[in-house]
Structures are given as structure tokens and as C-alpha cells.
Design a protein around this motif. Structure first.
Motif, short mmCIF file in Angstrom:
data_model
loop_
_atom_site.label_atom_id
_atom_site.label_comp_id
_atom_site.label_asym_id
_atom_site.label_seq_id
_atom_site.Cartn_x
_atom_site.Cartn_y
_atom_site.Cartn_z
N UNK A 128 20.96 72.38 38.56
CA UNK A 128 20.87 71.27 37.61
C UNK A 128 20.71 71.81 36.19
N UNK A 129 19.90 72.84 36.03
CA UNK A 129 19.71 73.45 34.71
C UNK A 129 21.04 73.95 34.15
N UNK A 130 21.82 74.63 34.96
CA UNK A 130 23.10 75.15 34.50
C UNK A 130 24.09 74.03 34.17
N UNK A 131 24.01 72.93 34.92
CA UNK A 131 24.86 71.77 34.60
C UNK A 131 24.49 71.20 33.24
N UNK A 141 15.33 72.59 26.91
CA UNK A 141 13.87 72.59 26.88
C UNK A 141 13.33 71.16 26.79
N UNK A 142 12.44 70.81 27.72
CA UNK A 142 11.78 69.50 27.79
C UNK A 142 12.74 68.34 28.05
N UNK A 143 13.91 68.64 28.57
CA UNK A 143 14.87 67.59 28.92
C UNK A 143 14.55 67.05 30.31
N UNK A 144 14.41 65.73 30.47
CA UNK A 144 14.11 65.16 31.79
C UNK A 144 15.32 65.23 32.72
N UNK A 145 15.06 65.56 33.98
CA UNK A 145 16.11 65.59 35.00
C UNK A 145 15.57 64.91 36.26
N UNK A 169 11.60 71.80 43.64
CA UNK A 169 12.32 71.23 42.50
C UNK A 169 11.42 71.19 41.25
N UNK A 170 10.22 70.67 41.43
CA UNK A 170 9.27 70.57 40.31
C UNK A 170 8.91 71.95 39.78
N UNK A 171 8.59 72.88 40.68
CA UNK A 171 8.13 74.20 40.25
C UNK A 171 9.22 74.97 39.50
N UNK A 172 10.46 74.90 39.99
CA UNK A 172 11.53 75.64 39.32
C UNK A 172 11.86 75.05 37.95
N UNK A 173 11.83 73.73 37.84
CA UNK A 173 12.09 73.12 36.54
C UNK A 173 10.99 73.45 35.53
N UNK A 174 9.83 73.87 36.02
CA UNK A 174 8.74 74.25 35.13
C UNK A 174 8.88 75.67 34.60
N UNK A 175 9.86 76.43 35.11
CA UNK A 175 10.08 77.79 34.63
C UNK A 175 10.71 77.73 33.24
N UNK A 177 13.00 78.19 30.06
CA UNK A 177 12.64 77.04 29.25
C UNK A 177 12.53 75.79 30.11
N UNK A 178 11.35 75.21 30.18
CA UNK A 178 11.04 74.20 31.19
C UNK A 178 11.69 72.86 30.90
N UNK A 179 12.11 72.21 32.00
CA UNK A 179 12.57 70.82 31.93
C UNK A 179 11.47 69.90 32.48
N UNK A 180 11.72 68.60 32.37
CA UNK A 180 10.77 67.59 32.84
C UNK A 180 11.28 67.04 34.15
#
Length: 268
Positions: A128-131, A141-145, A169-175, A177-180
Motif C-alpha cells: 500500500x505504501x508503494x502504491x 508521511x502521515x497519510x491515512x490508509x 498492518x498497523x505496525x508496518x504502517x507505523x514504520x 515514514x509512518x502512515x495513519x
């Protein structure tokens, strides 16, 4: 154009290459959105989006950015589409539709093994981050997904696997530059309340509860004590004109928000 660092592990070199060449369509980050929005399986054309902005009360849109279980093609969804619709005024709930609960019949499913499920959740977050990067969100950074987890059977081992997956899912998005991290599902049939008890819960939810009540505070099977700080979307009606689902927001959207303090979406 700034270059994009592929700072996380990538699943395919092509994803990183796409991210490196994408135009920066919209800013990273988020803002609290209060008011009406909709989601559509396929992103409408930019001309249709302009008409909906001008002639309807909608101010944000749910966009399905990818995943192995995404049901529709997305011929319109590019960095250029994001740039144009953002300039029109739209804000976004960005939705990822990956593997589903192991006790369903979807073509791609989570493992019953909780350790494997946890790693699968992390893998989906990386994808999802790469998309997001490929759509022009830069570091995002700080973008909700939002993860789209459809309803499944009330089965203890199935629910345990999904909880473990969502923790990944939650833990990886917190890496960084973190997403929400967020999750969408049937308010009751996806057992969204299960995720409130995770060690590190999703930052927001979108509960499907087709009761025609706009208020994000009134979501079946969700305690009023969960996700209380502008952390709720609600899908209150499905399948209306143009095959959209109608939603209300009191939650973070990319890349900013519109505040309508008198909106029925936040009425108690």
C-alpha cells in the motif's frame, strides 16, 4: 520534482521504479474531514468529479488504490487524476483491498496461522505504501490508509487470524515514514470492535452500517468509547446512483480536510 526514497523493503523493483518517476500529485499528511462523501469501485473521470464537486454536497471520495481483491480496474487512477481532483477541492479516503479472512471464499485469503497472518499484514502495508508513492504522495508521511476487510464468519480461529493480520498492518504502517492506519468493514460482520483491543489499534475505522443514519457516533456493534477523537467514518447507505456508497466522515482524510461543524455526520 523531488526524488522519492524507497526507504522500506519493496516487494517488486517495478513498484519502486514507478514511485521514483511519479509526479507529486498531492501533499502528504492529513486533515480532519467532517461531512458527506462517497466511494465508488472505479474512480470516475475528472470531468465527472468536477460535476459532483459543483452540484452535490460531497466533499471527499473513497478511492481503491490497489490490492489483490480489488474488484474493479482503475483506468482513471493516476498521479495526474489525483492532482486534478485535489485542485478541484476533493479530499480522499485511500483504500487497500488485499487478502481477506481465512474463513471466506475470496480468491486471496489470510493464513489461519497467526504468526503468518501478522507477516501478511505487514506485507500488505508495504504494498500500500508503494502504491501511494506511485500515485504521487511522496513519502506519504502521515497519510491515512484504510484496509478493506469484508465480513466473515463468527469463528474464533478466523477472528484471531484477522486480528493478528490487522496488527501487522498497523505496525508496518507505523514504520518511518509512518502512515495513519485505518480499517473498513461491516460494523458487526467484520467485528470491528475486535481491533479496538489490539495492543496497537488502528488509528481510525470506517464502519459499514446501512441504517441511513448519518451520525458517525451511531454505528452498530461499536462502543461509544472506541475511536472517539475524530476517528470514524460511516458508510450509511450502499449502491445508490452511479453505483456509489454514501458515507459520512469525522476522521482523517488525505491530504487535508474540510470542516462542516454543523454536519449531521458528527451529531450525537
Amino acid at each position: 520534482m523531488r526524488s522519492i526514497r524507497c526507504s522500506r523493503p519493496v516487494l517488486a523493483a517495478a513498484l519502486c521504479a514507478a514511485a521514483a518517476t511519479a509526479a507529486h500529485a498531492v501533499p502528504a499528511g492529513n486533515g480532519i474531514q467532517q461531512g458527506l462523501g462517497f466511494d465508488a469501485c472505479t474512480a470516475p473521470s475528472t470531468s465527472t468529479m468536477q460535476k459532483w464537486w459543483t452540484n452535490t454536497p460531497w466533499s471527499w471520495v473513497g478511492i481503491y488504490i490497489g490490492g489483490s481483491v480489488r474488484a474493479c480496474s482503475q483506468p482513471n487512477l493516476t498521479a495526474a487524476w489525483m492532482n486534478t481532483t485535489y485542485a478541484q477541492g476533493w479530499r480522499y479516503e485511500l483504500i487497500w483491498v488485499g487478502p481477506q479472512a481465512p474463513c471466506t471464499t475470496f480468491s486471496h485469503r489470510i493464513s489461519y496461522d497467526t504468526n503468518t497472518a501478522y507477516q501478511q499484514g505487514k506485507t500488505e502495508a508495504i504494498s500500500a505504501y508503494n502504491a501511494l508513492a506511485a500515485l504521487g504522495f511522496g513519502t506519504a508521511l502521515n497519510t491515512p490508509v484504510t484496509y478493506d476487510m469484508e465480513a466473515y464468519s463468527n469463528n474464533a480461529s478466523c477472528r484471531a487470524a484477522v486480528k493478528s493480520f490487522m496488527q501487522g498492518w498497523v505496525d508496518q504502517l507505523a514504520v518511518a515514514p509512518a502512515q495513519v492506519s485505518g480499517v473498513y468493514g461491516s460494523a458487526c460482520g467484520t467485528y470491528l470492535s475486535d481491533f479496538a483491543t489490539l495492543a496497537r489499534p488502528p488509528r481510525f475505522i470506517n464502519g459499514a452500517d446501512w441504517d441511513l443514519d448519518h451520525s458517525t457516533w451511531n454505528i452498530s456493534c461499536i462502543s461509544s468509547g472506541y475511536w472517539t477523537n475524530s476517528q470514524r467514518f460511516k458508510q450509511f447507505q450502499g449502491g445508490v446512483t452511479l453505483n456509489i456508497d454514501s458515507n459520512c466522515a469525522n476522521a482523517p482524510t488525505a491530504a487535508g480536510g474540510h470542516l462542516y461543524p454543523n454536519s449531521s455526520c458528527i451529531a450525537h
